[in-house]
Motif scaffolding. Structure first.
Motif, short mmCIF file in Angstrom:
data_model
loop_
_atom_site.label_atom_id
_atom_site.label_comp_id
_atom_site.label_asym_id
_atom_site.label_seq_id
_atom_site.Cartn_x
_atom_site.Cartn_y
_atom_site.Cartn_z
N GLY A 1 0.89 -1.20 -0.15
CA GLY A 1 0.04 0.00 0.01
C GLY A 1 0.92 1.30 0.14
O GLY A 1 2.12 1.27 0.13
N ARG A 2 0.18 2.32 -0.06
CA ARG A 2 0.88 3.62 -0.44
C ARG A 2 0.88 4.68 0.80
O ARG A 2 0.68 5.83 0.55
N SER A 3 0.28 4.15 1.93
CA SER A 3 0.18 5.16 3.09
C SER A 3 1.63 5.58 3.52
O SER A 3 2.85 5.12 3.35
N LYS A 4 1.58 6.77 4.33
CA LYS A 4 2.90 7.49 4.96
C LYS A 4 3.39 6.42 5.75
O LYS A 4 4.69 6.22 5.97
N ARG A 5 2.47 5.59 6.61
CA ARG A 5 3.25 4.48 7.62
C ARG A 5 4.01 3.59 6.80
O ARG A 5 5.13 3.22 7.18
N THR A 6 3.57 2.95 5.67
CA THR A 6 4.41 1.90 5.01
C THR A 6 5.81 2.56 4.27
O THR A 6 6.59 2.09 4.14
N GLU A 7 5.60 3.88 3.84
CA GLU A 7 6.61 4.42 3.24
C GLU A 7 7.67 4.86 4.25
O GLU A 7 8.84 4.56 3.71
N TYR A 8 7.46 5.37 5.36
CA TYR A 8 8.67 5.53 6.48
C TYR A 8 9.05 4.16 6.87
O TYR A 8 10.18 4.24 7.26
N LEU A 9 8.34 3.35 7.01
CA LEU A 9 8.59 1.89 7.45
C LEU A 9 9.65 1.31 6.49
O LEU A 9 11.03 1.06 6.86
N TYR A 10 9.55 1.54 5.28
CA TYR A 10 10.48 1.07 4.13
C TYR A 10 12.00 1.81 4.27
O TYR A 10 12.75 1.24 4.26
N LYS A 11 11.59 2.86 4.21
CA LYS A 11 12.89 3.91 4.26
C LYS A 11 13.57 3.81 5.46
O LYS A 11 14.87 3.96 5.28
#
Length: 529
Positions: A459-469
């Motif tokens: 998914g494209r949520s901020k949570r998933t984004e910052y988790l990956y980064k």
């Protein structure tokens, strides 16, 4: 401080892997456990087709070469015929085609497609320019493979390996054209205007149009998983690890407190990478369009200086390349040395056919997918034909080619440094700066590739984004602090594995690319005088 850092890491890992507690150090334990668990995958992906009794070539490399040859023939040598057009697209000569006029609106209407729908389908807005998309992708491909990989290739196959590098680079231009055209054609845009593209999307949507919906989804998931693993390993850990080794060898004194302290270097790099990647593709592109020309200029300036100083030896070097290319040792050096060693250890020299670059190119501002495909075909030319060839010439004319001893990547970097030092004593320092920029730019570009695959799966949520980064930055520290050969081998095998679903999609969707190319060429002929 170092002992505390290692103790914390060891304690955390021991909770997950009790079996690795032993008197061995942390690196050896991780290598052993991870290697035992993943060796089957690495062996399967890198399984070799025997060429001689002692030498073989991985089957995935054969597929890449056959695919590149097929696309070159299918598109009638577009890598040569459209080279000048590609340069003109980057220069902005055909930007006028991006504005719709009434004539085009009528054309779309005649096809029962509204202008609004057409704009939506092709995502005209985009996020970056042709030049920024090119530099972002080049930043991920021009790296240690061009420096250490070439030295390894020549140590195996001699000077003749250079000619095969050039041929492979030229053929790869066609594969890059196909995958990047598809990346733009099937990209998606969210409500905030962010672009999402790459093999995950053209495998799903493109194959779905041909009636292979479930098959396309399976291929896209496989690709995404492999891309995430490759971004953590070959696109991150390997880059920072090799950059630190050269930095430690050339810059840091043996008596310095920082000597051998890779974790300090890793933390600094993680912070710098984190600052850039948090901003997304626009921030990444704004950095790479400045770093890439600068780092390539630094490296090429040093190489050209040495070539000028040894100019009298250049004719003999070209003669050695030509004669050695058709010697069995030279041929195997070209194919096995460059493709196996250089591509594997440097996350592929130009990644043509792997599909990763199409992720960066998908964010371009254009309504003509083929326009970005043409821009993309310049990458293998820059990466392999220009940079790798220049490195090879310097190694040959400075007498650094020795086929009696096989070298590893760390030795390859130092060998190139020695070649430059033979011209000007302080050039190894210049090479160190270039390698740091190579590694940094590769890491930020691969973080974007990995996140795009991550967002496709989770998914494209901020949570998933910052988790990956956050995970990506953690791997940066680990990569600099440890020598995890098994982890790096696995991640590199994942990069090779990305090729499998991608090449299937490229082959099945190549007629779509031919249609897009015709549409763009017709627009040029009609609108540009």
């Amino acid at each position: 401080m170092v002992s505390v850092f290692r103790a914390i890491c060891f304690k955390n890992l021991s909770m997950l892997f009790p079996c690795i507690i032993s008197e061995q150090n942390l690196d050896e334990n991780i290598n052993r456990v991870f290697g035992d668990a993943t060796s089957w995958f690495v062996d399967a992906i890198l399984a070799e087709i025997p060429i001689t009794e002692t030498v073989g070539i991985p089957w995935v490399v054969v597929v890449l070469l056959l695919g590149a040859g097929y696309f070159t023939l299918y598109f009638k040598f577009i890598n040569v015929r459209s080279f000048y057009t590609a340069i003109q697209v980057v220069r902005g000569k055909y930007d006028v085609l991006e504005s719709l006029d009434q004539e085009e609106a009528d054309e779309f209407s005649s096809e029962n497609i509204s202008v609004k729908e057409r704009n939506k389908d092709t995502n005209v807005n985009g996020e970056v320019s042709h030049f920024q998309a090119l530099t972002t992708a080049v930043s991920a491909t021009v790296g240690l493979g061009n420096i250490a990989g070439v030295a390894i290739a020549l140590s195996i196959g001699g000077a003749g390996a250079t000619l095969w590098m050039i041929i492979i680079g030229v053929l790869g231009m066609s594969s890059k054209f196909v995958e990047c055209t598809l990346g733009v054609k099937y990209r998606e845009v969210d409500s905030d205007g962010k672009i999402f593209g790459g093999p995950m999307y053209y495998l799903t949507k493109g194959l779905g149009e041909k009636g292979y919906t479930k098959f396309g989804k399976v291929l896209s998931v496989i690709f995404a998983i492999m891309c995430i693993g490759g971004s953590f390993g070959g696109g991150n850990m390997f880059q920072v690890n090799q950059a630190f080794k050269l930095f430690d060898h050339v810059i840091i004194s043996d008596n310095s407190m920082l000597h051998g302290q890779g974790w300090v270097f890793g933390v600094i790099m993680a912070i710098l990478v984190g600052v850039v990647i948090i901003g997304g593709i626009k921030k990444i592109a704004s950095v790479t369009d400045k770093i890439v020309p600068f780092m390539v200029l630094i490296y090429i300036t040093a190489v050209l200086t040495v070539l000028v100083l040894y100019s009298s030896a250049i004719p003999a070097a070209f003669n050695a390349i030509w004669e050695g290319a058709f010697h069995p040792e030279g041929v195997m050096g070209g194919f096995v040395g460059v493709l196996v060693q250089g591509f594997r250890r440097g996350a592929f020299s130009n990644e043509a056919g792997v599909g990763s670059a199409s992720i960066a190119h998908s964010a371009v501002k254009t309504r003509f997918p083929a326009s970005e495909g043409l821009v993309a075909l310049l990458e293998p030319f820059i990466d392999t034909v220009v940079v790798c060839t220049m490195t090879a010439l310097v190694l040959i004319i400075t007498g650094q080619v020795d086929t009696s001893t096989e070298i590893d990547f760390e030795q390859g970097v130092l060998l190139t440094a020695s070649a430059l030092e033979s011209g000007v004593s302080w050039f190894p320092y210049l090479l160190t700066i270039a390698v740091l920029l190579f590694a940094f730019s590769s890491m930020i570009s691969w973080s974007y590739y990995g996140y795009q695959a991550w967002s496709y799966l989770f998914g494209r949520s901020k949570r998933t984004e910052y988790l990956y980064k956050s995970i990506f930055c953690c791997f940066t520290v680990i990569g600099a602090a440890a020598t995890l050969n098994a982890v790096t081998d696995f991640s590199d095998a994942m990069i090779f594995a990305m090729m499998v679903p991608n090449m299937i999609g490229l082959f099945l969707l190549s007629p779509k690319v031919k249609d897009e190319l015709k549409r763009y060429k017709d627009s040029i002929a009609r609108r540009v005088r």
